[in-house]
Design an enzyme around this catalytic site. Structure first.
Site, short mmCIF file in Angstrom:
data_model
loop_
_atom_site.label_atom_id
_atom_site.label_comp_id
_atom_site.label_asym_id
_atom_site.label_seq_id
_atom_site.Cartn_x
_atom_site.Cartn_y
_atom_site.Cartn_z
CE LYS A 44 -18.54 -40.61 -24.28
NZ LYS A 44 -17.95 -39.50 -25.07
CE LYS A 68 -10.88 -36.50 -27.54
NZ LYS A 68 -12.26 -36.82 -27.78
CE LYS A 103 -11.57 -36.64 -20.18
NZ LYS A 103 -12.63 -36.14 -21.05
P1 ATP Z 1 -14.04 -39.16 -25.52
O1 ATP Z 1 -13.15 -40.10 -24.79
O2 ATP Z 1 -14.83 -39.79 -26.60
O3 ATP Z 1 -13.38 -37.88 -25.91
P2 ATP Z 1 -15.18 -38.38 -22.98
O4 ATP Z 1 -15.37 -39.60 -22.17
O5 ATP Z 1 -14.06 -37.48 -22.60
O6 ATP Z 1 -15.16 -38.73 -24.51
P3 ATP Z 1 -17.18 -36.40 -23.71
O7 ATP Z 1 -18.29 -36.85 -24.59
O8 ATP Z 1 -16.09 -35.63 -24.36
O9 ATP Z 1 -16.56 -37.63 -22.92
O10 ATP Z 1 -17.76 -35.60 -22.47
C1 ATP Z 1 -19.11 -35.49 -22.11
C2 ATP Z 1 -19.23 -34.83 -20.78
O11 ATP Z 1 -18.68 -35.67 -19.77
C3 ATP Z 1 -18.49 -33.49 -20.67
O12 ATP Z 1 -19.26 -32.61 -19.88
C4 ATP Z 1 -17.22 -33.85 -19.98
O13 ATP Z 1 -16.65 -32.77 -19.28
C5 ATP Z 1 -17.70 -34.93 -19.03
N1 ATP Z 1 -16.62 -35.85 -18.68
C6 ATP Z 1 -16.00 -36.71 -19.52
N2 ATP Z 1 -15.06 -37.40 -18.86
C7 ATP Z 1 -15.08 -36.96 -17.58
C8 ATP Z 1 -14.33 -37.28 -16.41
N3 ATP Z 1 -13.38 -38.20 -16.45
N4 ATP Z 1 -14.62 -36.64 -15.26
C9 ATP Z 1 -15.61 -35.70 -15.22
N5 ATP Z 1 -16.35 -35.35 -16.28
C10 ATP Z 1 -16.09 -35.96 -17.46
#
Ligand code: ATP
Ligand code: LTN
Length: 339
Positions: free
Chosen positions: A204, A118, A201
């Site tokens: 969102k 990040k 990965k």
């Molecule tokens: P951001 O993009 O805002 O960093 P993010 O989509 O990575 O967010 P988080 O809020 O950081 O999501 O994650 C919330 C939960 O969802 C965590 O348990 C994380 O491991 C899971 N998660 C997020 N993205 C994935 C993915 N692509 N596959 C599996 N689990 C995920």
């Protein structure tokens, strides 16, 4: 993990209200949360204090916080069974986070992959210190509740290791205070990859049009994104760790996470089919997951009073536990109790 003395082991997890939730969030986190809620004493929070480690618009953050809580319920969490709350509603999270920040070695924090990823997207001047200290706040979330298990996608495993190490350090310096938590990753779907780039990965907060399927995408839009997913020039449909086959592997993983079928059975089913068939099958099962979830979500969003009452109850239940742990940690660290 079995119940000890009739008490169910405790689970805690959270998702940042930093955007619209994706099928990555659902398959990596939410789906497991729902599956374990009857067997464990579960606490699920909307981690708004974590969301502000990257810039958020205030009105948007407020809205996304409500939407995320509604999505937890729409995905199947029962507020009568699971405690659902907003992280900032329980001030103990910020207070313990500061105490842990003061004990967290900078070297550990700089090694965190999420921080490296990040911070690489921003200039040195625009990165807030919260992005580096993020894991200490996450450790506070978990340790305040003496959580035994933390269901997350595998990108969070390093933060869990950090939490255990920090808890051990505290216990060693000040006496046994915190429970050491274990990570819980789903068997399939622990890392859903971007549909447009299956080596990154799914996230969102990634802006690219065909990157993620959002839980609130219309069913035709979700289908379209899956039909456009990047694959390869081979024809074989099988699970593979090879980088060039990451796209097909990702589609198979999504299919497996939703259907719970074994890898062998899935490969056998698709043995004589083409990538178009695979994509259609994935689109079908994603659509049948999203449809009931969206119906419940939109219904909940029209019942404003209900969501508020769930979050109020959650705040009370979570607050009582968190306050007691915070008080103990403050005592152990040597803070003078107010008279
Ligand atoms: P951001 O993009 O805002 O960093 P993010 O989509 O990575 O967010 P988080 O809020 O950081 O999501 O994650 C919330 C939960 O969802 C965590 O348990 C994380 O491991 C899971 N998660 C997020 N993205 C994935 C993915 N692509 N596959 C599996 N689990 C995920
Ligand atoms: N860091 C997590 C979100 C998170 C979390 C937690 C997960 C914050 N606090 C406590 C589990 C337990 C992420 O997914 N980025």
């Amino acid at each position: 993990m079995a119940a000890v003395n009739g008490k169910k082991p405790r689970v805690l997890s959270g998702i940042q209200p930093s955007g619209n939730l994706t099928i990555g969030n659902y398959l990596g986190a939410l789906k497991q949360w729902v599956e374990v809620q009857h067997d464990y004493d579960c606490f699920y929070c909307v981690v708004d204090l974590h969301a502000i480690t990257t810039a958020q618009d205030p009105a948007d953050l407020r809205q996304k916080t409500r939407e995320s809580a509604a999505m937890y319920i729409a995905a199947g969490l029962d507020p009568e069974i699971s405690t659902i709350f907003v992280q900032s509603h329980v001030p103990a999270h910020s207070e313990l986070a500061w105490m842990l920040t003061c004990m967290a070695p900078l070297g550990w924090l700089h090694r965190m992959t999420q921080f490296k990823d990040k911070s690489a997207k921003q200039t040195q001047e625009s990165i807030g210190a919260g992005l580096l200290n993020y894991p200490s706040l996450m450790a506070a979330d978990i340790l305040l509740y003496h959580a035994d298990l933390v269901p997350v996608g595998d990108d969070q495993n390093q933060h869990l290791e950090f939490t255990r190490d920090l808890a051990q350090r505290f216990n060693h310096l000040y006496g046994e205070t915190f429970t050491l938590p274990s990570v819980m990753n789903p068997q399939a779907g622990a890392r859903v990859m971007g549909l447009d780039n299956p080596t990154a990965k799914m996230s969102k907060s990634e802006a690219a049009e065909n990157h993620a399927v959002f839980l609130l995408d219309s069913l035709p839009a979700a289908r379209k994104k899956i039909m456009r997913a990047v694959t390869d020039s081979h024809r074989e449909i099988r699970f593979s760790k090879e980088r060039e086959r990451a796209g097909v592997n990702n589609l198979l993983t999504i299919y497996q996470a939703i259907t719970n079928e074994s890898s062998d059975a899935i490969e056998a089913d698709f043995a004589d089919m083409g990538y178009g068939n695979l994509k259609r099958a994935v689109a079908d099962c994603v659509a049948s997951t999203l449809e009931p979830l969206q119906a419940r979500y939109y219904e909940l969003m029209t019942e404003a009073g209900y969501l508020d009452s769930v979050l109020k109850l959650g705040r009370e239940k979570a607050g009582a536990i968190a306050e007691a742990t915070l008080k103990l940690a403050q005592e152990r660290m040597g803070f003078l109790a107010p008279s």
